[in-house]
Each structure stands twice: as structure tokens, then as C-alpha cells.
Design a protein around this motif. Structure first.
Motif, PDB file in Angstrom:
ATOM      1  N   ASN A  76      12.218 -16.245   8.361  1.00  0.00           N
ATOM      2  CA  ASN A  76      11.151 -16.164   7.381  1.00  0.00           C
ATOM      3  C   ASN A  76       9.943 -15.492   8.049  1.00  0.00           C
ATOM      4  OD1 ASN A  76       8.824 -16.954   5.680  1.00  0.00           O
ATOM      5  ND2 ASN A  76      10.349 -18.233   4.657  1.00  0.00           N
ATOM      6  N   ARG A  78       6.982 -16.036   7.742  1.00  0.00           N
ATOM      7  CA  ARG A  78       5.878 -16.935   8.048  1.00  0.00           C
ATOM      8  C   ARG A  78       5.866 -17.281   9.547  1.00  0.00           C
ATOM      9  NH1 ARG A  78       7.444 -21.587   4.018  1.00  0.00           N
ATOM     10  NH2 ARG A  78       5.188 -21.809   3.993  1.00  0.00           N
ATOM     11  N   ARG A 125      18.160 -18.505  -3.806  1.00  0.00           N
ATOM     12  CA  ARG A 125      17.648 -18.618  -2.439  1.00  0.00           C
ATOM     13  C   ARG A 125      17.698 -17.249  -1.761  1.00  0.00           C
ATOM     14  NH1 ARG A 125      21.809 -22.721  -0.260  1.00  0.00           N
ATOM     15  NH2 ARG A 125      23.006 -21.488  -1.735  1.00  0.00           N
ATOM     16  N   TYR A 141      12.887 -32.020 -10.216  1.00  0.00           N
ATOM     17  CA  TYR A 141      11.426 -32.083 -10.312  1.00  0.00           C
ATOM     18  C   TYR A 141      11.002 -32.969 -11.485  1.00  0.00           C
ATOM     19  CZ  TYR A 141      10.123 -28.491  -6.860  1.00  0.00           C
ATOM     20  OH  TYR A 141       9.899 -27.788  -5.707  1.00  0.00           O
ATOM     21  N   VAL A 149       5.083 -25.533 -12.171  1.00  0.00           N
ATOM     22  CA  VAL A 149       5.840 -24.370 -11.693  1.00  0.00           C
ATOM     23  C   VAL A 149       5.855 -23.283 -12.775  1.00  0.00           C
ATOM     24  CG1 VAL A 149       8.169 -23.543 -11.083  1.00  0.00           C
ATOM     25  CG2 VAL A 149       7.289 -25.667 -10.079  1.00  0.00           C
ATOM     26  N   TYR A 153       3.420 -20.171 -11.817  1.00  0.00           N
ATOM     27  CA  TYR A 153       4.166 -19.057 -11.223  1.00  0.00           C
ATOM     28  C   TYR A 153       4.773 -18.113 -12.258  1.00  0.00           C
ATOM     29  CZ  TYR A 153       3.834 -21.719  -6.867  1.00  0.00           C
ATOM     30  OH  TYR A 153       3.378 -22.394  -5.764  1.00  0.00           O
ATOM     31  N   GLU A 208       9.101 -20.668  -6.592  1.00  0.00           N
ATOM     32  CA  GLU A 208       9.114 -22.059  -6.130  1.00  0.00           C
ATOM     33  C   GLU A 208      10.215 -22.290  -5.087  1.00  0.00           C
ATOM     34  OE1 GLU A 208       7.050 -24.430  -6.539  1.00  0.00           O
ATOM     35  OE2 GLU A 208       8.215 -26.101  -5.727  1.00  0.00           O
ATOM     36  N   ASN A 210      11.735 -20.346  -3.079  1.00  0.00           N
ATOM     37  CA  ASN A 210      11.545 -19.672  -1.798  1.00  0.00           C
ATOM     38  C   ASN A 210      10.163 -19.941  -1.191  1.00  0.00           C
ATOM     39  OD1 ASN A 210      14.136 -18.073  -1.573  1.00  0.00           O
ATOM     40  ND2 ASN A 210      13.434 -17.500  -3.636  1.00  0.00           N
ATOM     41  N   ASP A 211       9.404 -20.817  -1.819  1.00  0.00           N
ATOM     42  CA  ASP A 211       8.023 -21.086  -1.390  1.00  0.00           C
ATOM     43  C   ASP A 211       7.316 -19.765  -1.069  1.00  0.00           C
ATOM     44  OD1 ASP A 211       5.679 -22.374  -0.724  1.00  0.00           O
ATOM     45  OD2 ASP A 211       6.314 -22.866   1.324  1.00  0.00           O
ATOM     46  N   GLU A 212       7.404 -18.844  -2.013  1.00  0.00           N
ATOM     47  CA  GLU A 212       6.895 -17.498  -1.742  1.00  0.00           C
ATOM     48  C   GLU A 212       5.393 -17.485  -1.488  1.00  0.00           C
ATOM     49  OE1 GLU A 212       8.360 -14.308  -4.329  1.00  0.00           O
ATOM     50  OE2 GLU A 212      10.191 -15.448  -4.609  1.00  0.00           O
ATOM     51  N   GLY A 214       3.537 -19.997  -0.311  1.00  0.00           N
ATOM     52  CA  GLY A 214       3.264 -20.654   0.971  1.00  0.00           C
ATOM     53  C   GLY A 214       3.573 -19.717   2.136  1.00  0.00           C
TER      54      GLY A 214
END
Ligand SMILES: C[S@@+](CC[C@H](N)C(=O)[O-])C[C@H]1O[C@@H](n2cnc3c(N)ncnc32)[C@H](O)[C@@H]1O
Length: 303
Positions: A76, A78, A125, A141, A149, A153, A208, A210-212, A214
Motif C-alpha cells: 500500500n 501509505r 479489494r 456495517y 459510507v 463516498y 470504504e 480499500n480505505d482509499e 485514509g
């Protein structure tokens, strides 16, 4: 498979020109994908140049060309700073990112990104070894988290009604939801244009899973540390949520876009703009590659 079977690179010449490379450049491509941009970058590097490329998707890694000037990390983005430290490359000349998903990821049914196939599991994913899928979001959720979400998003207008319909029906879905089942529900709930509605819901789930947002924030705030003065940071964005974060960081050095000043009133922004506010693809490019249509290329230089 050729690079363009995997993904047609967007704004290729504009992006490469913006990076201002020479034979000795040390470059980071945070989103290797099909290697469309990376391949052009390595062509410009000589013996002392190096490209550090990243992607979290094993399918992207399988597109890798063997090149002495290319070091790939399956990760990733990040974590890119930690990787540069591992490679003992503490300063670089250019950082490039082409955000979002590749055509390959969207076009292969098994990856579960696309509503148009109407088969397979709701997956989405980018890193297929990550545990958490879009089906898990839908199944687990809480109703209020689903509302957040879809509205944050995807800007889905009836996100409350959609979340409530999901919670009502998901008990019958046996722990997992397939694309056909999910689409059948959306077909009952959509308002306005069907394609647009489905795209918004699928985009929200993808961001959400892929926590894009974040990952993007984590990456954006690290870049200034690794860029040499005069080094270039260029990012291609495709929707307003990611574009806003990129714009804020490039304008101020922080995620909120707050123009911090020192005691003498001087801006603490680590960047200055290079060229216009942003570049867009030409009409000719969009005619050939519809996926370029919403692209914005933002470029700054490290002070
Ligand atoms: C638009 S494609 C890049 C295409 C590439 N520039 C080309 O022309 O072939 C985006 C790629 O970035 C990867 N990606 C997206 N977010 C990522 C993240 N947080 N960390 C690592 N890779 C990411 C995706 O897996 C995808 O392969």
C-alpha cells in the motif's frame, strides 16, 4: 498482454513532462498499475537513475518489466516512506501518483468491482489478500455506518432508504452478498439515472473497502519529507473527494488546506505551484479513452 490491454495510461505525456526528469532522477511511482507511466519514466533514466514503484495489487506486480532502473514494492502506498528508508533513499526528485483503480481491476469479473457483469461476489479489494470485502461492508456495517459510507463516498441521495433496505433484507443473504443479489436490491431502490446511481453506490463501497481516503491522507502528508527542494509532486485524481485532499495538501502542506504562517506572516507551505492550477485531458484523449474524462493533473514543486 500489452500495457494498454491492462490499462491505457491517462495524460501520459503531460504527466511525464511535469516530472521534469533527467538521466539521474530518483523517482517514485506510487501506483504502478499496468506500468503505463512507469515504463515511460524508466526510458528516461540513465545508469544512476532509479524508479521506485508501488502497487498493492499482485496483478499489477505481474505486469512488471525487468529493468535495472526499477525497484518494485508490493505494498500500500501509505507505507512508501518506510520503504524508501529501507532502500536508504531518503530524498527523491519526483513523486507521481495516478489514483483509483486500473481498467484491469474493473474489467475482470472475479475482482468484483463492476456492476455491469451482474455475476460473482461483491469483492472490490485492490489488495486481494486483504481480508475485508465489499460484501463484508454490506453484511456487517450498522445501518448508520452504511448511511455514512453511501452519503460521504458516493453522494447517494437516498442513502438512508438504501441502508435501511439492506439491513431489512441481508438476513436472507447467508453471510455473503453476490453482485446479482445486490444489484437486484439496487434495482428496487435506485432514483434518477440507473447507471449513475449504481456507479455512486459501487464507488462508495470501493472507497470504504480499500480505505482509499485514509491511505491517500497517510501518503500525502509524507511526500514533503522525501522530496528534495525543487523536486516535483504530481497527482492524477478522478473524483472530487480525492481531488480536494490533493489540492489542500498542495496548497498548504496539510490535509485541511489551512495556510499556516510563521511569526513573520510567511507561508509555511512546503510547495509552490508548477504551471496552471491543474491540467485536464484533451478532447482527443477522452474520445479514445473514456476513463480519462474526469482526470485532473495537479503538479507542485517542493520549496
Ligand atoms: C489508475 S491505476 C494506475 C495505472 C498506471 N498509472 C498505468 O498507467 O498503468 C491505479 C493503481 O494504483 C493502485 N493503488 C490504488 N491505491 C493504492 C494504494 N493505496 N496503495 C498501493 N496501490 C494502490 C491500484 O491497485 C491500481 O493498480
Amino acid at each position: 498482454m500489452t500495457v494498454s490491454d491492462y490499462h491505457i495510461p491517462v495524460m501520459l505525456s503531460e504527466s511525464i513532462d511535469a516530472l521534469g526528469l533527467n538521466e539521474e532522477s530518483i523517482v517514485v511511482d506510487l501506483t504502478f498499475g499496468g506500468g503505463g507511466h512507469s515504463n515511460e519514466i524508466v526510458k528516461r533514466l540513465g545508469f544512476n537513475g532509479m524508479l521506485y514503484a508501488f502497487d498493492q495489487d499482485l496483478d499489477a506486480k505481474n505486469q512488471l518489466i525487468d529493468h535495472q532502473n526499477l525497484t518494485f514494492s508490493l505494498s500500500n502506498f501509505r507505507h512508501f516512506g518506510r520503504w524508501l528508508e529501507y532502500y536508504e533513499r531518503l530524498k527523491v526528485d519526483a513523486v507521481f501518483a495516478d489514483l483509483g483503480v486500473s481498467s484491469w481491476q474493473i474489467d475482470v469479473e472475479q475482482r468484483g468491482f463492476a456492476f455491469r457483469f451482474n455475476e460473482g461476489m461483491l469483492d472490490m479489494r485492490m489488495n486481494p489478500s486483504a481480508g475485508f470485502t465489499a460484501s463484508d461492508v454490506v453484511m456487517r456495517y450498522s445501518q448508520s455506518d452504511l448511511v455514512s459510507v453511501f452519503s460521504e463516498y458516493g453522494e447517494v441521495r437516498n442513502s438512508k432508504a438504501l441502508a435501511s433496505a439492506i439491513v431489512d433484507v441481508r438476513g436472507k443473504w447467508n453471510n455473503e452478498v453476490s453482485i446479482p443479489l445486490f444489484n437486484a436490491l439496487l434495482d428496487k431502490k435506485y432514483i434518477g439515472d440507473r447507471n449513475r446511481y449504481f456507479s455512486q453506490v459501487y464507488q462508495a463501497l470501493r472507497i470504504e473497502v480499500n480505505d482509499e481516503m485514509g491511505a491517500l491522507k497517510d501518503m500525502l502528508i509524507q511526500v514533503e519529507k522525501y522530496l528534495k527542494p525543487g523536486g516535483v509532486f504530481a497527482v492524477l485524481t478522478y473524483h472530487s473527494l480525492e481531488d480536494k485532499l490533493v489540492k489542500n495538501v498542495m496548497r498548504s502542506g496539510n490535509i485541511d488546506g489551512k495556510d499556516d504562517k510563521d511569526d513573520f506572516g510567511n507561508s509555511l507551505n512546503p510547495y509552490k505551484r508548477k504551471g496552471p492550477k491543474y491540467l485536464e485531458p484533451t478532447e482527443e484523449e477522452v474520445a479514445i479513452n473514456n476513463r480519462a474524462r474526469s482526470a485532473k493533473l495537479r503538479v507542485v514543486e517542493r520549496r
